[in-house]
Scaffold this active site. Sequence first.
Site, PDB file in Angstrom:
ATOM      1  N   ASP A  56      52.402  -8.237  15.631  1.00  0.00           N
ATOM      2  CA  ASP A  56      52.566  -7.864  17.025  1.00  0.00           C
ATOM      3  C   ASP A  56      53.455  -8.910  17.699  1.00  0.00           C
ATOM      4  O   ASP A  56      53.424 -10.088  17.334  1.00  0.00           O
ATOM      5  CB  ASP A  56      51.196  -7.807  17.710  1.00  0.00           C
ATOM      6  CG  ASP A  56      51.316  -7.515  19.191  1.00  0.00           C
ATOM      7  OD1 ASP A  56      51.861  -6.454  19.533  1.00  0.00           O
ATOM      8  OD2 ASP A  56      50.876  -8.356  19.993  1.00  0.00           O
ATOM      9  N   THR A 105      53.934  -9.771  21.337  1.00  0.00           N
ATOM     10  CA  THR A 105      53.421 -10.572  22.437  1.00  0.00           C
ATOM     11  C   THR A 105      52.210 -11.399  22.019  1.00  0.00           C
ATOM     12  O   THR A 105      51.213 -10.863  21.540  1.00  0.00           O
ATOM     13  CB  THR A 105      53.032  -9.670  23.627  1.00  0.00           C
ATOM     14  OG1 THR A 105      54.175  -8.903  24.007  1.00  0.00           O
ATOM     15  CG2 THR A 105      52.563 -10.502  24.805  1.00  0.00           C
ATOM     16  N   ASP A 142      46.829 -10.560  18.626  1.00  0.00           N
ATOM     17  CA  ASP A 142      45.953 -11.421  19.435  1.00  0.00           C
ATOM     18  C   ASP A 142      45.277 -10.705  20.595  1.00  0.00           C
ATOM     19  O   ASP A 142      44.409 -11.258  21.245  1.00  0.00           O
ATOM     20  CB  ASP A 142      46.746 -12.602  19.997  1.00  0.00           C
ATOM     21  CG  ASP A 142      47.652 -12.198  21.148  1.00  0.00           C
ATOM     22  OD1 ASP A 142      48.174 -11.057  21.115  1.00  0.00           O
ATOM     23  OD2 ASP A 142      47.838 -13.005  22.073  1.00  0.00           O
TER      24      ASP A 142
END
Length: 808
Positions: free
Chosen positions: A495, A497, A695
């Site tokens: 991912d 970001t 995250d």
Amino acid sequence: MAIDPICGMTVDESTALNFQQGGEVFYFCSESCRRKFTQSECPIEPVLHTIHSCCQHESKPLLQVRPVARFFCPMCAGVESDQPGNCPKCGMALEPVPSSLIRGRTFYTCPMHPDVEQDHPGHCPICGMDLEPKTFASEEEDAQLVNMTFRFRLALLLSLPVFLLAMLPMTGAPVNRWLGHTIHIWLQLVLSTPVVLWAGWPFFVRGGKSVISWNLNMFTLIAMGTGAAYLYSVMATLFPALIPDDFKHGGVAEVYFEAASVIITLVLLGQVLEMRARRRTSCAIRELMSLAPPTAHIVVQGVERDVEVSSLKKGDILRVRPGEKIPVDGSLTEGKSSVDESMITGEPLAVTKKPGDEVIGGTVNQTGSFLMKAMEVGNQTVLARIVEIVANAQRSRAPIQKVADTVAGYFVPAVILTAIVTFLAWAVLQPAQPALAWALVNSVAVLIIACPCALGLATPMSIMVGVGRGAKEGVLIKDAEVLETLEKVDTVVIDKTGTLTAGRPELTEYLATDPFTEADLLQLAGAVEMQSEHPLARAIVEGARKQGLTLHDVQDFDSITGGGVSGTIDGKSVIIGKRDLLESRNTTNLYALDKQAENLQIQGRTVMFVAVDGQMAGLIAVSDPIKETTAQAVLQLQELGLRIIMLTGDNERTARSVAGKLGIDKFEAGVKPEDKHERIRSLKTEGRTVAMAGDGINDAPALAEADVGIAMGTGTDVAIESSGVTLVKGDLRGIVKAVRLSRLTMQNIRQNLFFALIYNALGIPIAAGVLYPVSEHLLLNPMLAATAMSFSSVSVIANALRLRSIKL
């Protein structure tokens, strides 16, 4: 904490403790009243449901908890105990669970069978090994190691003269004639009896239990081998007339006291070395636990006093002076300082702390003195949770262990059968005289040389050391299966970001369209985004506050997954998000800032469009800088032969810009959270083994779907719970370390399994005498067999300990 699986209610700590100790069944109302009652109040059997008299709703049993497991066997799944002792299956001493995980009594477990646990010392009912305390006692507190060492020293002291009495006549020193045959034999009996019946008594106890429970193990073989040699020798000494002539040499019955006593001594030596070596496999846990200070300075109404850290409660005010370790997790209330957090995060530079900043228990205060408020204490601190993750992972079992378990299930019966066949073959074929004496010696050698423990320890010892090694590098492995699967990963999905980027985006630009001003635009957007927990939302809110704008209350707030957010402010309907979202809501004048948006996206900005009452109001651009270490991590992952795929909810221009800077060939933009989950699934259907790194809460489904989920330690608890690997520092280089650790650990396991299998495959036939036709010297004395057996387990553990020094 116990959780009701029906209604999610939590049992408080005191209740849970009583519940565990008593083994009662707690019932919770499955509907609204949430009344709790125990089995004693229940008029029917605990397996049945009942009806609450207060609300007439059906109640279901929470669960039934046996006494809390404190010790486990790393070789035998399911072997746990609340007392120290030996594993009932394999006989190994049980390993302890860290004391930070369990309050109250000391509990014991088997290192080979983690499910074996009890609250007192003892032996594993599966393998017979000593159970070990889960409290990781210091060397001087390890009563079992001290006891075994004392037994070994006494056995060595008495076995040495027995060995000399038996061996010296063979070297030309006629000790038997000097003393006389009777005294010579009786001295061996007197000296060897304490060795066999006292020093070696634990082996006979374990062996007996293994036969009763039919969990045959190494101690079954030791008890049979030494017991046969000793009992035969006692019979030959006390009743020589009953011994058949085929056992006699020159008309005198041979005795084997030296074999029985020396074998016991060597096995004791092996157990002592093994227990010491196994303690070293838990050094990572010990080092983590040692980070927490034993005392803290509590401040109550201005008066400071020292108290045990274990007595602290949430909300306590504590003073921390320069050079001291921070006792628990909390936040500064007064003062400022710099804190060394390298032992937790791996970050070498000290972090400046001021009032309101959070601090982590176990880290070191450097320069200033400050007051802090305890926020998390006991088992809830970051350090305690790390210890728990590592300890649970060390006790878990890798799938490859099933191979060893399958072999071990047939191993001991096969060895016993081989020993019987050996005895019969030597007795019938009579290749040497006296035939029955040779048959006895060689069958004992077969029993003694076989070492199922080397096979059983091959996997768990490597797992324990490997998981601990990862913890020291800030890589927390949830369980052994994850470690094994990680070796097979060929695709890493990341991912953007918070994973590739710092996850701390900043507001960079905001452009308004008529009739709105830029201040109006930022004020409305900031007010709506204040209700969101997304990192981009926080950047907008912080930007608005920096401009001194007042953020009004929002009604009808709604979060559109993967699209944006909306809400009503002073009667105005505000929508913030992707262009597609605004287009789907029929926003007018949507094309007004398309050119500016495209230019910003090419620069790597994340652009969000804002509409007010169905009209385009402007756009807001946020930039999330790429982490300094990300490019190096991506390159290293590619060098490991891994395919890197970036998934992001951002637009294609922004995604392309980030991917180009990092050298990532494949990326997908505009991916919604549910689409990430589907992308992972499609990669798996293609036959790929996928690791997913993320995250955020929106990453949790994809993390759970991936073969291995990797969460940034700086991310959300939901993401961490959904993952198999947690990177404490939130640095992608941790993935490189995790992959290398997995590959090296699995290589180490295969080395151990190969050694254990080859050792037994070669040693047993040689002990049986299959090479005797080639040369009469190619026989294995039972004492040499005992030496080989004792050191086979130690060598497996020593090989596993090499993982402590590997470079990741």
